[in-house]
Design a protein around this motif. Structure first.
Motif, PDB file in Angstrom:
ATOM      1  N   UNK A  15      -4.180  -1.446  -8.431  1.00  0.00           N
ATOM      2  CA  UNK A  15      -5.449  -1.997  -7.965  1.00  0.00           C
ATOM      3  C   UNK A  15      -6.271  -0.923  -7.258  1.00  0.00           C
ATOM      4  N   UNK A  16      -5.589  -0.047  -6.512  1.00  0.00           N
ATOM      5  CA  UNK A  16      -6.299   0.978  -5.749  1.00  0.00           C
ATOM      6  C   UNK A  16      -6.626   2.156  -6.656  1.00  0.00           C
ATOM      7  N   UNK A  17      -7.833   2.159  -7.186  1.00  0.00           N
ATOM      8  CA  UNK A  17      -8.339   3.258  -7.990  1.00  0.00           C
ATOM      9  C   UNK A  17      -9.853   3.324  -7.815  1.00  0.00           C
ATOM     10  N   UNK A  18     -10.453   4.394  -8.314  1.00  0.00           N
ATOM     11  CA  UNK A  18     -11.889   4.598  -8.117  1.00  0.00           C
ATOM     12  C   UNK A  18     -12.688   3.513  -8.818  1.00  0.00           C
ATOM     13  N   UNK A  19     -13.881   3.159  -8.264  1.00  0.00           N
ATOM     14  CA  UNK A  19     -14.719   2.162  -8.944  1.00  0.00           C
ATOM     15  C   UNK A  19     -15.216   2.653 -10.297  1.00  0.00           C
ATOM     16  N   UNK A  20     -15.402   3.962 -10.431  1.00  0.00           N
ATOM     17  CA  UNK A  20     -15.742   4.593 -11.704  1.00  0.00           C
ATOM     18  C   UNK A  20     -15.397   6.063 -11.568  1.00  0.00           C
ATOM     19  N   UNK A  21     -15.520   6.805 -12.680  1.00  0.00           N
ATOM     20  CA  UNK A  21     -15.121   8.206 -12.646  1.00  0.00           C
ATOM     21  C   UNK A  21     -15.958   9.011 -11.662  1.00  0.00           C
ATOM     22  N   UNK A  22     -17.214   8.615 -11.486  1.00  0.00           N
ATOM     23  CA  UNK A  22     -18.120   9.409 -10.643  1.00  0.00           C
ATOM     24  C   UNK A  22     -18.200   8.886  -9.216  1.00  0.00           C
ATOM     25  N   UNK A  23     -17.662   7.711  -8.931  1.00  0.00           N
ATOM     26  CA  UNK A  23     -17.903   7.063  -7.650  1.00  0.00           C
ATOM     27  C   UNK A  23     -16.638   6.975  -6.802  1.00  0.00           C
ATOM     28  N   UNK A  24     -16.847   6.846  -5.478  1.00  0.00           N
ATOM     29  CA  UNK A  24     -15.786   6.542  -4.535  1.00  0.00           C
ATOM     30  C   UNK A  24     -16.189   5.295  -3.754  1.00  0.00           C
ATOM     31  N   UNK A  25     -15.237   4.738  -3.042  1.00  0.00           N
ATOM     32  CA  UNK A  25     -15.498   3.517  -2.294  1.00  0.00           C
ATOM     33  C   UNK A  25     -16.132   3.827  -0.947  1.00  0.00           C
ATOM     34  N   UNK A  26     -17.065   2.978  -0.530  1.00  0.00           N
ATOM     35  CA  UNK A  26     -17.614   3.062   0.825  1.00  0.00           C
ATOM     36  C   UNK A  26     -16.702   2.343   1.814  1.00  0.00           C
ATOM     37  N   UNK A  27     -16.024   1.309   1.340  1.00  0.00           N
ATOM     38  CA  UNK A  27     -15.084   0.578   2.201  1.00  0.00           C
ATOM     39  C   UNK A  27     -14.012  -0.059   1.333  1.00  0.00           C
ATOM     40  N   UNK A  28     -12.790  -0.045   1.855  1.00  0.00           N
ATOM     41  CA  UNK A  28     -11.664  -0.730   1.208  1.00  0.00           C
ATOM     42  C   UNK A  28     -11.045  -1.651   2.250  1.00  0.00           C
ATOM     43  N   UNK A  29     -10.963  -2.929   1.920  1.00  0.00           N
ATOM     44  CA  UNK A  29     -10.398  -3.923   2.835  1.00  0.00           C
ATOM     45  C   UNK A  29      -8.955  -4.198   2.409  1.00  0.00           C
ATOM     46  N   UNK A  30      -8.020  -3.865   3.295  1.00  0.00           N
ATOM     47  CA  UNK A  30      -6.597  -4.075   3.027  1.00  0.00           C
ATOM     48  C   UNK A  30      -6.099  -5.317   3.761  1.00  0.00           C
ATOM     49  N   UNK A  31      -5.215  -6.031   3.116  1.00  0.00           N
ATOM     50  CA  UNK A  31      -4.560  -7.185   3.748  1.00  0.00           C
ATOM     51  C   UNK A  31      -3.298  -6.653   4.415  1.00  0.00           C
ATOM     52  N   UNK A  32      -3.288  -6.592   5.729  1.00  0.00           N
ATOM     53  CA  UNK A  32      -2.268  -5.830   6.437  1.00  0.00           C
ATOM     54  C   UNK A  32      -1.124  -6.661   7.000  1.00  0.00           C
ATOM     55  N   UNK A  33      -1.394  -7.910   7.337  1.00  0.00           N
ATOM     56  CA  UNK A  33      -0.393  -8.743   8.020  1.00  0.00           C
ATOM     57  C   UNK A  33      -0.181 -10.014   7.217  1.00  0.00           C
ATOM     58  N   UNK A  34       1.083 -10.321   6.930  1.00  0.00           N
ATOM     59  CA  UNK A  34       1.401 -11.564   6.234  1.00  0.00           C
ATOM     60  C   UNK A  34       1.213 -12.745   7.176  1.00  0.00           C
ATOM     61  N   UNK A  35       0.962 -13.908   6.610  1.00  0.00           N
ATOM     62  CA  UNK A  35       0.773 -15.105   7.421  1.00  0.00           C
ATOM     63  C   UNK A  35       1.984 -15.375   8.302  1.00  0.00           C
ATOM     64  N   UNK A  36       3.162 -15.014   7.837  1.00  0.00           N
ATOM     65  CA  UNK A  36       4.392 -15.295   8.579  1.00  0.00           C
ATOM     66  C   UNK A  36       4.526 -14.454   9.838  1.00  0.00           C
ATOM     67  N   UNK A  37       3.702 -13.391   9.974  1.00  0.00           N
ATOM     68  CA  UNK A  37       3.757 -12.574  11.173  1.00  0.00           C
ATOM     69  C   UNK A  37       4.326 -11.184  10.984  1.00  0.00           C
ATOM     70  N   UNK A  38       4.578 -10.781   9.743  1.00  0.00           N
ATOM     71  CA  UNK A  38       5.136  -9.461   9.454  1.00  0.00           C
ATOM     72  C   UNK A  38       4.077  -8.550   8.859  1.00  0.00           C
ATOM     73  N   UNK A  39       4.245  -7.243   9.080  1.00  0.00           N
ATOM     74  CA  UNK A  39       3.399  -6.253   8.414  1.00  0.00           C
ATOM     75  C   UNK A  39       3.699  -6.310   6.919  1.00  0.00           C
ATOM     76  N   UNK A  40       2.660  -6.239   6.101  1.00  0.00           N
ATOM     77  CA  UNK A  40       2.871  -6.300   4.650  1.00  0.00           C
ATOM     78  C   UNK A  40       3.670  -5.100   4.168  1.00  0.00           C
ATOM     79  N   UNK A  41       4.498  -5.356   3.168  1.00  0.00           N
ATOM     80  CA  UNK A  41       5.307  -4.290   2.594  1.00  0.00           C
ATOM     81  C   UNK A  41       4.413  -3.197   2.012  1.00  0.00           C
ATOM     82  N   UNK A  42       4.838  -1.965   2.202  1.00  0.00           N
ATOM     83  CA  UNK A  42       4.185  -0.767   1.655  1.00  0.00           C
ATOM     84  C   UNK A  42       2.743  -0.621   2.128  1.00  0.00           C
ATOM     85  N   UNK A  43       2.455  -1.151   3.319  1.00  0.00           N
ATOM     86  CA  UNK A  43       1.098  -1.059   3.838  1.00  0.00           C
ATOM     87  C   UNK A  43       0.661   0.386   4.021  1.00  0.00           C
TER      88      UNK A  43
END
Length: 872
Positions: A660-688
């Protein structure tokens, strides 16, 4: 002089040095070269075949090629997984393990694939084997802890620690056996405790069955450890598959079971008992022949149950099951349509569950009873005709006088389990019990206020042998108001009167107004059109502070980027105008300046991408995958004036969902990437942290990861509740049977889905910062940290609960520990409580490995008193 004429003894032949085989060596060399070339070309399947050939022909190359072989295997396995070639995937792992039978990395990886495909028992075996090979292997440890929660659910520990429950079952079983029921079958034996109670009471024959492979193996170990091996026959099968005399020699006189859930029938007790009465049990005691001895008749423990219910108001239940807000993150939500959780009795949809479970006494914010408890159902487990007729019972209606004022959010249900005529167990919300209560949430699209004097009309049925309770209407002032249709009970819309016919008092003008009000709301005789969100997704959508914080942080970033572009000159978008938050853009996007690219890779349903798109001059990509959920976002975009081209769905574009984490296009980069960091259960997400490292490489200058850092906070607490929910506390609660050492193998050091605000505990310290995860600055991260915390009270430290402050930027953050949070908390539970005195300094050694936190605790002055824990 030795006899030279005798033949010399045959000695061991000298081992021949194998002759070089030039043809074999050439084949190995060429195959190895081909494997490396295929690997370079990302042709992983062909590379894997070449490596298999090389390592089978030349085992001496295993050490040299092991890393490349692993890499090839994992890449090829992922490819096979994406193609649905599951059997080929596992064949590859089997071939790999023939070459590397003790490679803990390969064993753990195969376990991960097994777990994702639902083979939890097999996955646990692989994780456990990997840990035996390398006890400090963090990935295998983390995986084993996670799968242990599936294999041995946490309620097993609470139930086994409930001495009162265990003792009452033991008394009922002993009374039945001493009364002549000397052949016993334990259905769903779990650890085997009820079967052992029967044997200890003197039963001549005891059999038990268990479907879970893990629990079956556990029961075998427990029975052996308690000296009953060979005296109790344990079968790894469903009771529905058992036959006489194939599996047990003859019909039994007593069935014992506790295959009941919070909703009584959810674990299939009705089906199991119908089959048992027809195929495994002796006939029941007959009133026509009362002289037959108990050894010649059949009976069941428990003998029956009475189900109770109560209408409640509870904000915590409401926000997990239906939309409670009209605006979120600056977006009006009316256009989303009807949204609710997949817990519903009124739907015919097979994907819904009739109820969920909660411990009412520990719900944040508590609950308010709106009715007195009512008797919903009585069931006799010793009456097979009653059991067989349960599903075909007519739907019954009960009218409940409303005694309290408030919004109708749910029906809470519990039961009294009648073990025999003298003894019973209650699962009520005011009882000190290991049981939760069943919750039937009200899924009406609008809040419905009740007041004393009203009558709540509830329908009760047992379709598919599930107990179903559905609030359908309210009677007020002689009229009935259907909950599905009525916006306001004081302003009814053509509601049926007490007789079921339309109320004749409504005049033609009122009926016309009602019809006009219904235009565009899809009123029809068919099922309502709605979209389902998971309970956690619904609670997230209702979390306004969280979305407001994100809106402000996104607006600040976009403003800064626009300002930077204006400084660089017209070619880069000079003079871009910042759109106000309250005035979302309308019409097509300005084709002039390049848009800013924002990627939201949150798990499940998320409106963050749409919030970003509403900022103006932003091209936002959402990772929402389900078609229904994408349709909701499109409706919200149109209603809030967000141009259609400003929002796209990223997973519709990428070929590999794993990348999922790849460039929007060959010429472009992201201005912002929103990561889901914490699981609802209260743990840090795996491979964060691995995801954050990759995300940083995809950001343009001035771009940002949201959140930029996470601060972990914790405190020292004393909580017997956490101990009881985490491990069996010795032999006393289990009636002297030796069960704890076996089931405690599945103890996990971290308790999840915790509501710290309602947890029964004593705080022994103030909160303290435990760790920082910096997602934007790799150099700021560390793997170990010592934290000193001073005890504010004397007691026993049994756990370290922890939560997170999620920093979106330097000024804006959200906490996972507040009343609006959709997150739960987690707690590290010490293996041995740590005694502290007020004023003592406790040293917490905190370690982070692969997003997994481990903590050890010790008193600073007394190094000998230490409790050590690992967390996931």
């Amino acid at each position: 002089m030795p006899n030279t004429s005798t033949r010399p003894k045959r000695g061991r032949r000298n081992r021949r040095v194998p002759r070089e085989d030039p043809a074999r060596n050439e084949l190995v060399s060429r195959s190895l070269e081909s494997a490396q070339q295929c690997l370079f070309n990302q042709d992983y399947g062909t590379a894997f075949v070449h490596y298999l050939l090389v390592l089978n022909l030349a085992p001496v190359l295993k050490d040299f090629a092991s890393e490349s072989f692993r890499f090839t295997l994992f890449k090829w396995a992922d490819e096979l997984d994406s193609l649905g070639r599951i059997q080929d995937l596992f064949d590859c792992y089997e071939q790999a393990l023939e070459l590397f039978p003790t490679d803990e990395v390969i064993i753990n990886s195969m376990g991960e694939h097994l777990f994702r495909m639902g083979f939890r028992d097999e996955a646990a075996g692989h994780f456990h084997k990997a840990l035996k090979l390398k006890p400090d292997y963090p990935e295998a440890k983390e995986n084993f802890y996670r799968v242990a929660n599936w294999l041995v659910e946490r309620w097993h520990f609470l139930m086994l620690n409930d001495r009162r429950r265990n003792h009452k079952y033991q008394q009922a079983i002993q009374k039945a056996v001493e009364g002549g029921c000397n052949t016993v079958l334990d259905i769903g034996t779990g650890t085997g405790i009820l079967g052992m109670c029967a044997k200890k009471a003197g039963a001549s024959e005891v059999s038990a069955c268990e479907l879970s492979k893990t629990m079956y193996e556990l029961a075998c170990e427990v029975v052996t450890a308690n000296g009953m091996n060979g005296r109790i026959k344990i079968l790894h099968m469903k009771s529905l598959e058992m036959e006489v005399p194939k599996d047990i020699p003859k019909r039994v006189s007593l069935v014992v079971t506790e295959t009941v859930d919070a909703g009584l029938f959810g674990e299939g007790i009705i089906e199991s008992l119908i089959h048992a009465w027809n195929h495994l049990l002796l006939p029941p005691q007959s009133t026509q022949d009362p002289s037959r001895p108990p050894s010649q008749t059949g009976r069941v423990i428990p003998a029956g149950a009475t189900v109770f219910g109560m209408a409640v108001q509870c904000l915590e239940i409401r926000r997990h099951h239906r939309l409670c807000v009209s605006e979120v993150g600056g977006l009006a939500t009316a256009a989303a349509g009807e949204l609710h959780s997949p817990v519903s009795c009124s739907s015919e949809d097979d994907s819904t569950e009739p109820y969920t479970t909660e411990r009412l006494s520990r719900l944040p914010g508590g609950y308010t009873p709106l009715t007195e408890p009512f008797n919903a159902l009585d069931i006799d487990f010793n009456n097979v005709q009653e059991l067989e007729g349960l599903s075909s019972r007519e739907v019954s209606r009960v009218r409940l006088p409303v005694t309290g004022e408030g919004l109708l959010d749910a029906l809470a249900v519990w039961f009294q389990l009648h073990l025999d005529q003298e003894s019973s167990l209650s699962t009520g919300p005011k009882e000190d019990t290991c049981w939760e209560q069943a919750i039937y949430p009200v899924q009406t699209p609008h809040n419905f206020p009740l007041r004393p004097g009203d009558e709540l009309i509830v329908e009760i049925s047992c379709r598919d042998a599930y107990l179903r309770l559905c609030s359908v209407a309210v009677a007020r002032d002689g009229r009935e108001f259907c909950l599905d249709d009525c916006l306001d009970p004081d302003k009814p819309r053509n509601n049926p009167g007490p007789s079921g016919n339309p109320n004749p008092s409504l005049n033609a003008e009122a009926e016309l107004c009602s019809a006009l009000a219904c235009l565009g709301t899809e009123q029809s005789s068919g099922p309502r059109d709605y979209t389902m969100l998971e309970c956690a997704e619904m609670a997230l959508l209702n979390n306004q502070p969280y979305h407001d914080s994100f809106r402000r942080a996104l607006a600040k970033l976009i403003t800064n980027l626009k300002d930077a572009c204006s400084v660089q000159g017209p070619s880069q978008g000079q003079g871009l105008e910042v759109m106000p938050l309250t005035d979302p853009p309308s019409g097509p996007m300005d084709p002039g300046p390049d848009p800013f690219y924002v990627l939201d890779v949150s798990e499940g349903f998320s409106v963050l991408s749409l919030m970003a798109a509403s900022q103006g001059q932003v091209k936002a990509y959402s990772s929402v995958e389900k078609t229904q959920h994408q349709a909701v976002l499109r409706r919200l975009a149109r209603a809030n004036g967000v141009p259609e081209e400003a929002l796209e769905f990223w997973l519709n574009k990428v070929e590999d969902e794993q990348a999922v984490l790849q460039r929007p296009s060959r010429e472009k980069l992201w201005s912002a990437i929103i990561l889901d960091c914490v699981e609802t259960c209260g743990l840090v997400r795996q491979k964060l942290m691995e995801k954050a490292t990759l995300a940083r490489c995809l950001l343009e200058d001035g771009g940002q990861i949201f959140p930029e850092r996470i601060v972990v906070y914790g405190m020292l607490v004393e909580s017997d509740t956490l101990l009881l929910e985490s491990a069996v506390q010795g032999q006393e609660p289990t009636l002297g049977f030796n069960i704890a050492p076996f089931i405690n193998q599945f103890t996990v050091p971290v308790h999840v889905f915790l509501d710290l605000s309602t947890l029964q505990c004593r705080h022994l310290s103030d909160s303290v910062e435990l760790f920082i995860l910096d997602l934007m600055n790799t150099n700021a991260n560390y793997t170990n940290r010592d934290v000193k915390v001073q005890a504010s009270a004397s007691g026993r430290v049994t756990a370290v609960p922890f939560w997170y402050q999620i920093h979106l930027n330097e000024e804006i953050s959200v906490s996972t520990f507040n009343q609006d949070s959709h997150w739960k908390q987690a707690a590290v539970v010490l293996h041995q409580p740590l005694a502290v005195r007020k004023g003592d300094w406790v040293r917490l050694a905190v370690t982070l490995q692969k997003s997994s936190i481990s903590i050890s605790a010790s008193i600073e002055e007394e190094a000998g008193e230490t409790g050590t824990v690992d967390s996931v």
